[in-house]
Design a protein around this motif. Structure first.
Motif, mmCIF file in Angstrom:
data_model
loop_
_atom_site.group_PDB
_atom_site.id
_atom_site.type_symbol
_atom_site.label_atom_id
_atom_site.label_comp_id
_atom_site.label_asym_id
_atom_site.label_seq_id
_atom_site.Cartn_x
_atom_site.Cartn_y
_atom_site.Cartn_z
ATOM 1 N N GLY A 1 4.474 43.985 31.948
ATOM 2 C CA GLY A 1 3.771 42.747 32.220
ATOM 3 C C GLY A 1 3.334 42.645 33.660
ATOM 4 N N MET A 2 2.164 42.058 33.884
ATOM 5 C CA MET A 2 1.646 41.814 35.233
ATOM 6 C C MET A 2 1.645 43.094 36.082
ATOM 7 N N SER B 1 5.952 47.919 34.869
ATOM 8 C CA SER B 1 6.540 48.603 33.726
ATOM 9 C C SER B 1 7.974 48.925 34.077
#
Length: 177
Positions: A57-58, A61
């Motif tokens: 996310g964003m 990892s």
């Protein structure tokens, strides 16, 4: 600088990063009367695992490092794993390991983890992969106890600037809470 000079510099940089990162993970027995001594080189097997959950996310990892005691006796580890990235052909890549909380998990802090034969400890490993300075890693060296003994695991991923974040070893999976 020549290609050979660059390779030598990269190898030295990775060796220093592995040694510096590993020095915080020197295994030790807990105080008087402790039953478990430090895990001996060659008795620990390192793998990566998603442990049934995705860490993405964003532009971050992650994966879990899992170290398993393959020896015959109980032993202990303490602190943080030493880490070094490798590229294709096992060439050293610049690596910086940050110890503490990761994007996905709270750091349990350095503490002794006792491993009976066949038992495992875990650390959360996180990196970003969207910047212009991303390096293509193919392998990851992991030194679980701070010794020169290390495992090399497949790690085919882009890593921004060779920067990794890792929690300390824990008897259970590090989590956000």
């Amino acid at each position: 600088m020549t290609i050979r000079g660059l390779r030598t510099a990269a190898t030295v940089t990775a060796a220093v990063a592995l040694a510096v990162g590993a020095s915080a993970g020197i295994a030790s027995a807990a105080g008087p009367g402790a039953a478990a001594g430090s895990c001996a080189p060659g008795t620990l097997k390192v793998t990566t695992t998603d442990a049934g959950s995705s860490q993405a996310g964003m532009s971050h990892s992650g994966t879990y490092l899992k170290v398993t005691n393959t020896g015959q006796g109980t032993c202990a580890i303490n602190g943080y794993p030493g880490l070094a990235l490798e590229g294709a052909g096992h060439t050293a890549l610049k690596t910086t390991a940050h110890h503490g909380d990761t994007y996905f998990a709270k750091d349990p802090g350095a503490h002794q983890v006792t491993l009976k034969p066949g038992k495992s400890a875990f650390a959360d490993l996180v990196w970003t992969h969207a910047g212009p300075s991303s390096a293509q890693a193919k392998y990851l060296q992991v030194s679980p106890t701070g010794s020169n003994s290390h495992s090399v695991v497949p790690f085919d991923t882009l890593v921004d600037g060779g920067a990794l974040s890792v929690t300390a070893w824990s008897a259970k999976l590090p989590s956000a809470s």
